[in-house]
Design a protein around this motif. Structure first.
Motif, short mmCIF file in Angstrom:
data_model
loop_
_atom_site.label_atom_id
_atom_site.label_comp_id
_atom_site.label_asym_id
_atom_site.label_seq_id
_atom_site.Cartn_x
_atom_site.Cartn_y
_atom_site.Cartn_z
N GLN A 92 0.80 -1.22 0.00
CA GLN A 92 0.00 0.00 0.00
C GLN A 92 0.84 1.27 0.00
OE1 GLN A 92 -3.02 -0.08 3.03
NE2 GLN A 92 -3.47 -2.22 2.65
N ILE A 93 1.97 1.25 0.72
CA ILE A 93 2.76 2.49 0.79
C ILE A 93 3.99 2.44 -0.10
CG2 ILE A 93 1.91 3.03 3.10
CD1 ILE A 93 4.61 2.20 4.23
N GLY A 94 4.33 1.28 -0.62
CA GLY A 94 5.49 1.15 -1.50
C GLY A 94 6.70 0.60 -0.78
N ALA A 95 7.61 0.01 -1.55
CA ALA A 95 8.78 -0.65 -0.97
C ALA A 95 9.70 0.34 -0.25
CB ALA A 95 9.55 -1.39 -2.06
N ALA A 96 10.03 1.46 -0.89
CA ALA A 96 10.99 2.40 -0.30
C ALA A 96 10.46 3.05 0.97
CB ALA A 96 11.43 3.45 -1.33
N PRO A 97 9.24 3.60 0.97
CA PRO A 97 8.75 4.18 2.23
C PRO A 97 8.60 3.12 3.33
CG PRO A 97 7.44 4.98 0.40
CD PRO A 97 8.32 3.89 -0.14
N PHE A 98 8.12 1.94 2.96
CA PHE A 98 7.94 0.89 3.97
C PHE A 98 9.27 0.53 4.61
CE2 PHE A 98 8.00 -3.57 5.24
CZ PHE A 98 6.99 -3.57 6.19
#
Length: 147
Positions: A92-98
């Motif tokens: 939901q938030i993406g790999a980099a932000p997660f």
């Protein structure tokens, strides 16, 4: 000892890949909890194979088990919480932000654990440079998440 940093970097790469794998498994099966069980079952099999290959099959004595502090036992619960976050949040938030949030929270939390010498870590005072590093990591994650 330098090779340990290389292994830590490989673990970081694996840490970046794993959420995508787990989230894809959860989405494809439509069963996030079942995907989590599969992940942990596979991890247990890997540990068992490594134990056999390295001949590390010794069981701890009762005294050794009794000497383990109470707070050391629930680590698996925290591991499950990380996998649950991977299953439900990473896509939901993406790999980099997660991963940025996970790693930054880990570093900032570790600065506090080191400062107070908690849960078995030696005391390493939270110097202004360590604190500045944590603040820069928070700023970096904010940039990654915003853009």
């Amino acid at each position: 000892m330098w090779y340990l940093y290389g292994l830590a970097l490989l673990a970081g790469v694996a840490n970046a890949i794993e959420p995508g794998q787990n989230a894809t498994l959860a989405k494809a099966t439509g069963q996030p909890m079942l995907a989590g069980i599969f992940c942990f079952a596979l991890a247990m099999i890997c540990f068992a194979v490594i134990m056999v290959v390295t001949r590390r099959l010794d069981r701890p004595s009762g005294a050794e088990v009794a000497s383990v502090p109470w707070w050391a036992w629930p680590g698996g619960i925290l591991g499950a919480a990380v996998v649950l976050a991977q299953l439900y949040l990473s896509e939901q938030i993406g790999a980099a932000p997660f991963l940025g949030c996970v790693i930054t929270a880990g570093v900032v939390g570790s600065i506090a654990l080191d400062h107070y010498g908690l849960i078995g870590f030696e005391r390493h005072p939270a110097s202004r440079w360590r604190i500045a590093g944590g603040v820069l990591m928070i700023a970096g994650v904010a940039l990654v998440a915003a853009f």
